[in-house]
Motif scaffolding. Structure first.
Motif, PDB file in Angstrom:
ATOM      1  N   LEU A  53      -0.167   5.592  -0.272  1.00 12.98           N
ATOM      2  CA  LEU A  53      -1.030   4.680   0.478  1.00 12.98           C
ATOM      3  C   LEU A  53      -1.943   3.889  -0.451  1.00 12.98           C
ATOM      4  O   LEU A  53      -2.171   2.700  -0.231  1.00 12.98           O
ATOM      5  CB  LEU A  53      -1.868   5.455   1.490  1.00 12.98           C
ATOM      6  N   GLN A  54      -2.452   4.532  -1.497  1.00 10.49           N
ATOM      7  CA  GLN A  54      -3.289   3.823  -2.463  1.00 10.49           C
ATOM      8  C   GLN A  54      -2.492   2.732  -3.170  1.00 10.49           C
ATOM      9  O   GLN A  54      -2.985   1.618  -3.367  1.00 10.49           O
ATOM     10  CB  GLN A  54      -3.848   4.788  -3.505  1.00 10.49           C
ATOM     11  N   GLN A  55      -1.257   3.028  -3.553  1.00  9.07           N
ATOM     12  CA  GLN A  55      -0.428   2.036  -4.245  1.00  9.07           C
ATOM     13  C   GLN A  55      -0.110   0.861  -3.328  1.00  9.07           C
ATOM     14  O   GLN A  55      -0.172  -0.299  -3.744  1.00  9.07           O
ATOM     15  CB  GLN A  55       0.864   2.683  -4.748  1.00  9.07           C
ATOM     16  N   ALA A  58      -3.186  -1.261  -2.906  1.00  8.37           N
ATOM     17  CA  ALA A  58      -3.458  -2.067  -4.101  1.00  8.37           C
ATOM     18  C   ALA A  58      -2.517  -3.266  -4.168  1.00  8.37           C
ATOM     19  O   ALA A  58      -2.940  -4.379  -4.494  1.00  8.37           O
ATOM     20  CB  ALA A  58      -3.326  -1.210  -5.350  1.00  8.37           C
ATOM     21  N   CYS A  59      -1.249  -3.063  -3.835  1.00  7.20           N
ATOM     22  CA  CYS A  59      -0.284  -4.173  -3.845  1.00  7.20           C
ATOM     23  C   CYS A  59      -0.639  -5.202  -2.780  1.00  7.20           C
ATOM     24  O   CYS A  59      -0.539  -6.409  -3.016  1.00  7.20           O
ATOM     25  CB  CYS A  59       1.128  -3.658  -3.605  1.00  7.20           C
ATOM     26  N   GLN A  60      -1.048  -4.724  -1.618  1.00  5.31           N
ATOM     27  CA  GLN A  60      -1.383  -5.625  -0.522  1.00  5.31           C
ATOM     28  C   GLN A  60      -2.626  -6.444  -0.862  1.00  5.31           C
ATOM     29  O   GLN A  60      -2.688  -7.631  -0.558  1.00  5.31           O
ATOM     30  CB  GLN A  60      -1.625  -4.831   0.755  1.00  5.31           C
ATOM     31  N   CYS A  61      -3.590  -5.820  -1.514  1.00  5.36           N
ATOM     32  CA  CYS A  61      -4.816  -6.544  -1.875  1.00  5.36           C
ATOM     33  C   CYS A  61      -4.549  -7.604  -2.934  1.00  5.36           C
ATOM     34  O   CYS A  61      -5.275  -8.587  -3.022  1.00  5.36           O
ATOM     35  CB  CYS A  61      -5.873  -5.565  -2.378  1.00  5.36           C
TER      36      CYS A  61
END
Length: 101
Positions: A53-55, A58-61
């Motif tokens: 979920l963190q990855q 981060a990609c979405q942001c």
């Protein structure tokens, strides 16, 4: 992946992380260990799901919210009268969307 935190021991973090205190406190040692744990900090081991979920987050942001070049192309097409809507395609997409709900 371990991340130091300063939260109290055994406090849940969104149900997807496990807190492992650096020391165990008995009733007589609770105040001493609480002070030591705060000074040393504690670590959190994130589950594989939390790491994923963190990855993803981060990609979405990192992605732009709006594709400005596409917006400009559409704006120009609308202003010039060159933008047309395929009503059959639009209707089939709407039906497919409703079907998938």
């Amino acid at each position: 992946m371990s991340t130091p935190i300063s939260a109290p021991a055994n406090q849940p973090i969104n149900g997807i992380a496990r807190i492992r205190p650096t020391g165990f406190a008995t009733d007589n040692q609770a105040a001493v260990n609480r002070h030591c744990c705060q000074a040393r900090g504690e670590t959190v081991e994130l589950s594989q799901q939390a790491q994923t979920l963190q990855q993803v987050s981060a990609c979405q942001c990192a992605q732009p919210v709006v594709d400005q070049s596409r917006v400009e192309r559409l704006r120009e097409a609308i202003e010039n009268g060159g933008y047309s809507i395929d009503s059959q395609r639009l209707a089939s997409k709407m039906l497919a969307f409703e079907r998938d709900l």
